[in-house]
Design a protein around this motif. Structure first.
Motif, mmCIF file in Angstrom:
data_model
loop_
_atom_site.group_PDB
_atom_site.id
_atom_site.type_symbol
_atom_site.label_atom_id
_atom_site.label_comp_id
_atom_site.label_asym_id
_atom_site.label_seq_id
_atom_site.Cartn_x
_atom_site.Cartn_y
_atom_site.Cartn_z
ATOM 1 N N SER A 137 0.823 -1.212 0.000
ATOM 2 C CA SER A 137 0.000 0.000 0.000
ATOM 3 C C SER A 137 0.853 1.255 0.000
ATOM 4 O O SER A 137 0.633 2.171 -0.802
ATOM 5 N N ARG A 138 1.807 1.294 0.874
ATOM 6 C CA ARG A 138 2.653 2.492 0.989
ATOM 7 C C ARG A 138 3.556 2.677 -0.227
ATOM 8 O O ARG A 138 3.705 3.788 -0.734
ATOM 9 N N ILE B 299 -10.038 -3.110 4.397
ATOM 10 C CA ILE B 299 -9.713 -2.164 5.465
ATOM 11 C C ILE B 299 -8.424 -1.414 5.133
ATOM 12 O O ILE B 299 -8.356 -0.188 5.239
ATOM 13 N N PHE B 300 -7.401 -2.160 4.711
ATOM 14 C CA PHE B 300 -6.127 -1.515 4.383
ATOM 15 C C PHE B 300 -6.263 -0.577 3.190
ATOM 16 O O PHE B 300 -5.668 0.501 3.172
ATOM 17 N N ALA C 47 -8.908 1.057 2.356
ATOM 18 C CA ALA C 47 -9.617 2.248 2.822
ATOM 19 C C ALA C 47 -8.690 3.173 3.610
ATOM 20 O O ALA C 47 -8.809 4.400 3.531
ATOM 21 N N ILE C 48 -7.767 2.599 4.352
ATOM 22 C CA ILE C 48 -6.843 3.404 5.151
ATOM 23 C C ILE C 48 -5.804 4.089 4.270
ATOM 24 O O ILE C 48 -5.497 5.270 4.459
ATOM 25 N N PHE C 49 -5.252 3.379 3.290
ATOM 26 C CA PHE C 49 -4.106 3.882 2.530
ATOM 27 C C PHE C 49 -4.468 4.587 1.222
ATOM 28 O O PHE C 49 -3.587 5.138 0.579
ATOM 29 N N LYS C 50 -5.727 4.584 0.820
ATOM 30 C CA LYS C 50 -6.096 5.264 -0.424
ATOM 31 C C LYS C 50 -5.881 6.770 -0.272
ATOM 32 O O LYS C 50 -5.921 7.306 0.827
ATOM 33 N N ARG C 51 -5.640 7.426 -1.375
ATOM 34 C CA ARG C 51 -5.488 8.882 -1.369
ATOM 35 C C ARG C 51 -6.073 9.444 -2.658
ATOM 36 O O ARG C 51 -5.716 9.005 -3.742
#
Length: 178
Positions: A54-55, A163-164, A166-170
């Protein structure tokens, strides 16, 4: 959709690590191979891979990545791990050491029997449950059982991947400058 090449690099590396973990556990002993430690190690590997993918992909794409694109990339990386583990287990249990299935079944059935007895099962109910469990264990190491396990695992990890993602999207409005 264009797949970012980083997903293959991270997914492939994580798949290699998953195989090494399983191989080391096999070498250390069958009890380790079916123990909770290997499950925990592989779960942590998958979660770590989700975070790293993700990052790194978000950073490679200038800080902007939408939810769907990120979810697909995370699932490709997780798929690399799950498929490689499936292939390794099929080769190990069916080609390299076919007797290993019997050993794993015996060890697992002993643990299951202790647990079931603690719930108060006795007699026919205990024997029927153990017979069904043994059949499930043995079927899990067949090609079809492995394929079903892959599907179930993909669904489970897919929920975590949601979940991940949703957290890491931009979005472009929330772009993070590096």
């Amino acid at each position: 959709m264009r797949i970012n090449q980083l997903v293959w690099q991270h997914g492939g590396l994580a798949a290699l690590i998953a195989i090494i973990i399983s191989l080391v556990a096999y070498i250390m002993g069958v009890e380790m191979l079916v123990g909770w430690q290997i499950g925990l190690a592989q779960s942590l590997l998958i979660i770590t891979t989700m975070i790293v993918v993700s990052r790194s992909i978000r950073q490679d794409e200038d800080g902007v990545i939408d939810f769907t694109r990120l979810l697909i990339h995370i699932m490709i990386a997780v798929g690399c791990i799950l498929v490689s583990s499936l292939v390794f287990n099929l080769v190990l249990f069916n080609l390299i050491d076919p007797d290993l299935i019997d050993i794993v079944a015996d060890i697992t059935l002993e643990k299951v029997e202790e647990m079931i007895k603690s719930f108060g099962f006795k007699g026919d109910a205990l024997e029927e449950t153990l017979a069904e469990t043994e059949l499930g264990i043995r079927n899990g190491y067949t090609l079809w059982g492995g394929f079903l396990g892959l599907i179930y695992s993909s669904v489970f990890w897919g929920v975590i991947a949601l979940i991940f993602a949703a957290i890491f999207k931009r979005s472009p409005d929330n772009k993070i400058n590096f």
